[in-house]
Design an enzyme around this catalytic site. Structure first.
Site, PDB file in Angstrom:
ATOM      1  N   ALA A  97       0.826  -1.205   0.000  1.00  8.67           N
ATOM      2  CA  ALA A  97       0.000   0.000   0.000  1.00  8.67           C
ATOM      3  C   ALA A  97       0.860   1.255   0.000  1.00  8.67           C
ATOM      4  CB  ALA A  97      -0.930   0.009   1.206  1.00  8.67           C
ATOM      5  N   GLY A 126       2.535  -6.036   1.141  1.00 13.23           N
ATOM      6  CA  GLY A 126       1.351  -6.398   0.380  1.00 13.23           C
ATOM      7  C   GLY A 126       1.657  -6.849  -1.026  1.00 13.23           C
ATOM      8  N   GLU A 160       2.362 -10.392  -0.809  1.00 14.52           N
ATOM      9  CA  GLU A 160       1.121 -11.131  -0.620  1.00 14.52           C
ATOM     10  C   GLU A 160       0.356 -11.296  -1.929  1.00 14.52           C
ATOM     11  OE1 GLU A 160      -2.820 -11.425   2.198  1.00 14.52           O
ATOM     12  OE2 GLU A 160      -1.512  -9.691   2.396  1.00 14.52           O
ATOM     13  N   GLU A 206       7.695  -5.420   7.660  1.00 16.52           N
ATOM     14  CA  GLU A 206       6.915  -4.763   8.710  1.00 16.52           C
ATOM     15  C   GLU A 206       7.653  -4.654  10.044  1.00 16.52           C
ATOM     16  OE1 GLU A 206       4.052  -6.050   5.600  1.00 16.52           O
ATOM     17  OE2 GLU A 206       5.768  -6.977   6.596  1.00 16.52           O
TER      18      GLU A 206
END
Length: 256
Positions: A64, A107, A110, A130
């Site tokens: 993001a 992300g 992912e 993260e």
């Protein structure tokens, strides 16, 4: 050009992230475009396979766009809900191929793991940054990584934030093929052609059966009746497959 390009060529849908100046980080507008793409892929019977790719050699996707902070309004389910982050999980019924180069982190990692086949350029690096930057939330990338990588490899990546290079990812079974960056698009196309050579209805039914019982004991999976498989029986494509085998010719699928 839009930040997400969606095209269909023959039976192949192409979802292309096109924001290389921001390492293909996903904005809310891109998220909405991705959501629309997944819906079209699911609903269009002429689409048999989808390729997810990105512009620029440096990055596939870094997740993001947090340049404006992490507070969000609206759905912002990263990947249009494909990953289920902060929104409903969208299950894409058709086979998906990720063509990954450069950074595929957070992300973006992912999204790659949401695909059924991953083709990686030699430049690809997969990671979960993260914890390294002091950010952790309800991130699906952690849950997918622990399921798709060996336990100790996944936990090392999760806890240290260190990235996994393409050749390592191939060794661990995360990646199907590693190619040069210049051959990445062609390699994804080759995989798409292989999938399109199979009966689309059978492929989709097989994907549903494999994934829907992935976390259940084998005994439960073996006793389960799968509606997509039952619906495929007796279709024109099933009859065509039997006829082609009998006549020793290549089948001609309709996908209907």
């Amino acid at each position: 050009m839009a930040d997400v390009d969606f095209t269909v060529e023959g039976h192949v849908a192409r979802v292309h992230l096109n924001r290389p100046q921001a390492l293909n980080s996903i904005t809310p507008a891109m998220d909405e475009a991705l959501f629309a793409a997944w819906q079209e892929i699911n609903s269009n019977p002429d689409i048999w396979v989808a390729i997810v790719s990105a512009e620029g050699e440096k990055s596939f996707c870094i997740g993001a766009d947090v340049s404006g902070g992490t507070d969000r309004t609206g759905r912002m389910a990263l990947g249009g809900g494909l990953t289920g982050i902060a929104g409903p999980l969208v299950k894409v019924k058709k086979p998906m191929i990720a063509a990954v180069q450069g950074f595929a982190v957070g992300g973006g990692f992912e999204i790659a793991m949401c695909c059924d086949i991953i083709v990686a350029a030699e430049t690809a690096q997969f990671g979960l940054p993260e914890t390294k930057v002091g950010i952790i939330g309800e991130c699906g990338v952690v849950h997918r990584a622990i399921r798709q990588l060996p336990y100790h490899i996944a936990m090392a990546a999760i806890m240290t934030g260190e990235r996994i290079k393409a050749e390592q990812a191939h060794t661990y079974g995360l990646v199907n093929e590693v190619v040069s960056y210049s051959d990445l698009s062609a390699a994804a196309d080759r995989w798409a052609a292989k999938i399109c050579a199979a009966a689309p209805g059978a492929v989709q039914a097989a994907k549903d059966a494999a994934i829907s019982r992935l976390d259940m004991p084998l005994e439960v999976a073996l006793m389960t009746r799968f509606e997509p498989i039952e619906a495929y029986h007796g279709t024109a494509d099933q009859r065509e497959g039997l006829a082609a085998a009998s006549e020793k010719r290549k089948p001609v699928w309709t996908g209907r």
